[in-house]
Design an enzyme around this catalytic site. Structure first.
Site, short mmCIF file in Angstrom:
data_model
loop_
_atom_site.label_atom_id
_atom_site.label_comp_id
_atom_site.label_asym_id
_atom_site.label_seq_id
_atom_site.Cartn_x
_atom_site.Cartn_y
_atom_site.Cartn_z
N ARG A 50 0.82 -1.22 0.00
CA ARG A 50 0.00 0.00 0.00
C ARG A 50 0.84 1.27 0.00
O ARG A 50 0.33 2.36 -0.18
CB ARG A 50 -0.92 0.02 1.22
CG ARG A 50 -1.96 -1.06 1.18
CD ARG A 50 -2.89 -0.93 2.35
NE ARG A 50 -3.75 -2.08 2.45
CZ ARG A 50 -4.44 -2.40 3.50
NH1 ARG A 50 -4.36 -1.66 4.59
NH2 ARG A 50 -5.20 -3.47 3.51
N CYS A 51 2.12 1.13 0.21
CA CYS A 51 3.04 2.26 0.31
C CYS A 51 3.70 2.52 -1.04
O CYS A 51 4.33 1.63 -1.61
CB CYS A 51 4.10 1.96 1.38
SG CYS A 51 5.45 3.16 1.43
#
Length: 135
Positions: free
Chosen positions: A10-11
């Protein structure tokens, strides 16, 4: 430790780091640490490779940090910070790359673009040298 990226999909920085490693043929295992939290033993090894204290791996601006009532000057020992990281993987800086017996927090793009790869093809040699001078 084997060559590994401790990755949070998600980063964006973690995704960029993984993409960079893959584009340059770096042979790394991918550990999505939110689903596979690191043990205190693994965290100790990573801190040793990084030359950092566990507090330096903590994302102090993460909402969870304040929600847990944590503070950088709360007097926690290294062991207590290892407990915090092991129990709350969301607080770990990301990504962390372990390669060739050394480690770095992966958003340091200049470090990653100079990491020495095992396979010495011309394309992979573009990723070489800073590791020796970064320790």
């Amino acid at each position: 430790m084997k060559n590994t990226i401790y990755h949070n999909p998600r980063c964006s920085k973690s995704r960029e780091t993984l993409k960079l490693l893959q584009e340059h043929g770096a042979d790394v295992a991918i550990v999505e640490y939110l689903g596979q939290p690191l043990s205190k033993v693994e965290l100790r090894k990573i801190c040793k490779l990084l030359g950092k204290k566990p507090l330096e791996l903590v994302r102090t601006k993460e909402d969870l940090f304040s929600e847990l009532g944590l503070s950088v000057d709360n007097g926690y020992s290294d062991e207590e910070w290892f407990d915090v990281l092991a129990g709350n993987p969301k607080l770990m800086e990301r990504p962390i790359v372990v390669y060739g017996g050394k480690a770095a927090i992966g958003f340091l793009t200049s470090w990653l673009t100079n990491i020495r790869c095992v396979n010495k093809s011309p394309a992979r040699e573009k990723i070489a040298t800073i590791m020796a001078s970064d320790t």
